[in-house]
Design a protein around this motif. Structure first.
Motif, short mmCIF file in Angstrom:
data_model
loop_
_atom_site.label_atom_id
_atom_site.label_comp_id
_atom_site.label_asym_id
_atom_site.label_seq_id
_atom_site.Cartn_x
_atom_site.Cartn_y
_atom_site.Cartn_z
N GLY A 227 -9.91 6.52 -3.13
CA GLY A 227 -8.83 7.15 -3.88
C GLY A 227 -7.58 7.27 -3.05
O GLY A 227 -7.52 6.83 -1.90
N TYR A 228 -6.55 7.87 -3.66
CA TYR A 228 -5.25 7.98 -3.01
C TYR A 228 -4.69 9.39 -3.17
O TYR A 228 -4.91 10.04 -4.20
N GLU A 229 -3.96 9.83 -2.16
CA GLU A 229 -3.15 11.05 -2.29
C GLU A 229 -1.73 10.61 -2.65
O GLU A 229 -1.15 9.77 -1.97
N VAL A 230 -1.21 11.18 -3.73
CA VAL A 230 0.15 10.85 -4.14
C VAL A 230 0.97 12.13 -4.26
O VAL A 230 0.56 13.07 -4.95
N GLN A 231 2.08 12.16 -3.57
CA GLN A 231 2.98 13.32 -3.62
C GLN A 231 4.42 12.83 -3.69
O GLN A 231 4.80 11.90 -2.96
N GLY A 232 5.20 13.43 -4.58
CA GLY A 232 6.61 13.07 -4.69
C GLY A 232 6.84 11.62 -5.03
O GLY A 232 7.81 11.02 -4.57
N GLY A 233 5.93 11.03 -5.81
CA GLY A 233 6.10 9.64 -6.22
C GLY A 233 5.76 8.62 -5.18
O GLY A 233 6.12 7.44 -5.31
N ALA A 234 5.03 9.03 -4.12
CA ALA A 234 4.64 8.09 -3.07
C ALA A 234 3.23 8.40 -2.59
O ALA A 234 2.76 9.54 -2.68
N ILE A 235 2.54 7.37 -2.08
CA ILE A 235 1.20 7.57 -1.52
C ILE A 235 1.35 8.17 -0.13
O ILE A 235 2.08 7.63 0.72
N ASP A 248 3.07 4.38 6.17
CA ASP A 248 4.35 4.48 5.48
C ASP A 248 4.33 3.70 4.17
O ASP A 248 4.95 4.09 3.19
N HIS A 249 3.59 2.57 4.17
CA HIS A 249 3.51 1.71 2.98
C HIS A 249 2.08 1.22 2.84
O HIS A 249 1.33 1.10 3.82
N PHE A 250 1.72 0.87 1.60
CA PHE A 250 0.38 0.38 1.30
C PHE A 250 0.51 -0.91 0.49
O PHE A 250 1.26 -0.96 -0.49
N VAL A 251 -0.22 -1.94 0.92
CA VAL A 251 -0.20 -3.24 0.23
C VAL A 251 -1.57 -3.47 -0.39
O VAL A 251 -2.59 -3.48 0.31
N LEU A 252 -1.58 -3.69 -1.70
CA LEU A 252 -2.82 -3.91 -2.42
C LEU A 252 -3.03 -5.41 -2.54
O LEU A 252 -2.40 -6.10 -3.33
N ALA A 253 -3.93 -5.94 -1.70
CA ALA A 253 -4.20 -7.38 -1.62
C ALA A 253 -5.70 -7.64 -1.69
O ALA A 253 -6.23 -8.46 -0.94
N ALA A 260 -8.46 -2.91 -10.63
CA ALA A 260 -9.15 -1.63 -10.72
C ALA A 260 -8.52 -0.60 -9.78
O ALA A 260 -8.39 0.58 -10.13
N GLN A 261 -8.12 -1.06 -8.59
CA GLN A 261 -7.45 -0.15 -7.65
C GLN A 261 -6.11 0.33 -8.23
O GLN A 261 -5.76 1.51 -8.12
N ALA A 262 -5.38 -0.58 -8.87
CA ALA A 262 -4.08 -0.22 -9.42
C ALA A 262 -4.22 0.80 -10.57
O ALA A 262 -3.35 1.66 -10.74
N ARG A 263 -5.31 0.67 -11.33
CA ARG A 263 -5.51 1.62 -12.44
C ARG A 263 -5.65 3.04 -11.93
O ARG A 263 -5.29 4.00 -12.62
N ARG A 264 -6.19 3.21 -10.72
CA ARG A 264 -6.28 4.55 -10.14
C ARG A 264 -4.91 5.16 -9.92
O ARG A 264 -4.78 6.39 -9.82
N LEU A 265 -3.91 4.31 -9.84
CA LEU A 265 -2.54 4.77 -9.60
C LEU A 265 -1.67 4.64 -10.85
O LEU A 265 -0.44 4.67 -10.76
N ILE A 367 1.57 -11.77 -8.51
CA ILE A 367 2.32 -10.51 -8.57
C ILE A 367 2.60 -10.07 -7.14
O ILE A 367 1.68 -9.73 -6.39
N THR A 368 3.86 -10.10 -6.76
CA THR A 368 4.26 -9.75 -5.40
C THR A 368 5.39 -8.72 -5.46
O THR A 368 6.43 -8.98 -6.07
N GLY A 369 5.17 -7.55 -4.87
CA GLY A 369 6.22 -6.54 -4.83
C GLY A 369 5.80 -5.24 -5.49
O GLY A 369 4.62 -5.01 -5.76
N ARG A 370 6.77 -4.39 -5.73
CA ARG A 370 6.51 -3.10 -6.36
C ARG A 370 6.44 -3.25 -7.88
O ARG A 370 7.00 -4.19 -8.44
N GLN A 371 5.76 -2.31 -8.51
CA GLN A 371 5.62 -2.32 -9.97
C GLN A 371 6.23 -1.05 -10.53
O GLN A 371 5.98 0.04 -10.02
N ARG A 372 7.02 -1.22 -11.58
CA ARG A 372 7.62 -0.06 -12.22
C ARG A 372 6.54 0.91 -12.68
O ARG A 372 5.54 0.51 -13.27
N GLY A 373 6.75 2.19 -12.38
CA GLY A 373 5.78 3.21 -12.76
C GLY A 373 4.77 3.52 -11.67
O GLY A 373 4.02 4.49 -11.78
N GLY A 374 4.73 2.70 -10.63
CA GLY A 374 3.80 2.93 -9.53
C GLY A 374 4.44 3.71 -8.41
O GLY A 374 5.66 3.93 -8.38
N PRO A 375 3.66 4.15 -7.44
CA PRO A 375 4.21 4.85 -6.27
C PRO A 375 5.25 3.98 -5.56
O PRO A 375 5.13 2.75 -5.50
#
Length: 408
Positions: A227-235, A248-253, A260-265, A367-375
């Motif tokens: 799982g992930y801790e998310v605060q203030g719109g960031a992990i 500081d940053h997390f890369v989902l690869a 499935a990991q992205a759905r948690r976020l 899919i490379t980069g940030r996704q709208r609605g994600g941390p």
């Protein structure tokens, strides 16, 4: 920056390498005990920089009945009560048109060219022993109609600035690759791309991981992400079986499991696993019986790639959800294909049967980069499908550039 990369296949490791080269601290997390334990471990070994036609192309509609219904079809579809499967399948069929296919081809060609440049610069710098060579590639077509369709794709790619390719007849195929001498007369011809390469992806991943560790990267093997801790719109932290991991940053690869990991976020990714198979045949005793040029048989949807003194034979597309069981009949089919295409090549001993799940998007574009609605500090690096090895280093460079730009 300190960046945590989740996944130690070729996508995750190439990203970690580019990050480290840029001076950033890296932690790599993987549920397996060693690198390349997923789709990277036994893939087709081809670096397809020039011939990058996406799976979603207009010709699929005509082939679909045979692909779905033929007993010996290289495509297997098992319908499931799975909204993701239905959604992905409908989006895939929607992408099977000329305009989408042309746009995807252009995007993939550009990314492939970038990837080749970054990958070859890395090889020159690091001198890795991973059975890399550039023998060229032949894509075989059984009928004149199929060859004509492929010729149109070659014309399109030439207009888009792709590398040199030629349409050749069956006699020329046999001259270019003598090991195809008995099989070539059954073909109308082929697309020949002299610049294409091959590499042992498992060896490449192992050596990248070793390099990264020697230079200070931290590896968390046999570690599941819980799982992930998310605060203030960031992990702020990742919860794992090894404890809490901050960065500081997390890369989902993590390949097909990234969805499935992205759905948690709270993210929905159009990534679905396309199951494939491979065998690896010893060619040391009869080197002339195995091809030097990399070969793709378009009818069988099977690739043959020489890696050192071995021949990697890979193929099949199974849309069967999360089923990772190795189907012995598919391995037998690859062995039969090898016997028919290269009849003088013996298959004694262990052929190293393998299966893996390719993470694919409906269009074939990663899919490379940030996704709208994600941390804000979550970066996606997934959906490369069968072109993961080809596109890895270009995708890695693009991601790192995006990350550094966002941090300035």
């Amino acid at each position: 920056m300190h960046v945590c990369v989740i996944g130690a296949g070729i996508i995750g490791l190439s990203t970690a390498y580019i990050l480290q080269q840029a001076g950033h601290q890296v932690t790599v997390v993987d549920r397996a005990a060693q690198p390349a334990s997923g789709a990277s471990g036994g893939n087709g070994a081809q670096l397809s920089y020039a011939y990058v036609q996406p799976l979603a192309e207009p010709g699929i509609w005509k082939q679909l009945p045979k692909l779905l219904l033929a007993k010996d079809s290289p495509l297997k579809f098992r319908l499931q009560a799975d909204p993701q499967q239905w959604s992905w399948g409908l989006q895939f069929l929607g992408a099977c048109n000329a305009s989408t296919s042309a746009a995807s081809t252009q995007t993939l060609l550009t990314l492939a060219a970038e990837s080749r440049q970054v990958f070859e610069a890395m090889l020159a710098r690091e001198a890795l022993a991973c059975d890399h060579h550039t023998p060229g590639k032949l894509v075989l077509y059984p009928t004149q109609e199929a060859l004509d369709n492929a010729a149109r794709q070659v014309t399109l790619q030439a207009q888009l600035g792709g590398p040199e390719q030629q349409v050749v007849n069956a006699a020329t195929v046999a001259q270019l690759e003598p090991a195809l001498g008995q099989y070539a007369p059954r073909m109308a011809g082929a697309i020949h791309t002299p610049s294409e390469s091959t590499v042992d992806c498992r060896k490449l991943c192992e050596q990248l991981a070793q390099l990264l560790a020697q230079r200070g990267a931290r590896f968390c093997w046999s570690t599941t992400v819980d799982g992930y801790e998310v605060q203030g719109g960031a992990i702020t932290a990742l919860h794992s079986s090894q404890g809490r991991i901050t960065a500081d940053h997390f890369v989902l690869a993590s390949g097909w499991e990234s969805a499935a990991q992205a759905r948690r976020l709270g993210l929905q990714l159009p990534v679905y696993p396309l199951k494939g198979y491979s065998i690896t045949v010893d060619a040391a005793q009869t080197p002339a019986a195995a091809p030097q040029i990399s070969v793709t048989d378009s009818t069988r949807k099977v690739v043959f790639a020489r890696i050192g003194q071995r021949l990697r034979v890979a193929g099949m597309v199974e849309i069967v959800g999360r089923d990772q069981q190795l189907d012995a009949s598919k391995i037998a089919s690859l062995q039969q294909s090898t016997r028919e295409v290269f009849p003088d090549l013996p298959q004694g001993g262990d052929v190293q049967p393998w299966t893996g799940m390719r993470p694919a998007t409906p269009t074939g574009l990663p899919i490379t980069g940030r996704q709208r609605g994600g941390p804000a500090n979550l970066w996606l690096q997934t959906g490369h499908g069968a072109l993961g090895l080809t596109l890895a280093f270009g995708s890695a460079q693009r991601l790192v550039q995006q990350m550094e730009k966002a941090s300035t």
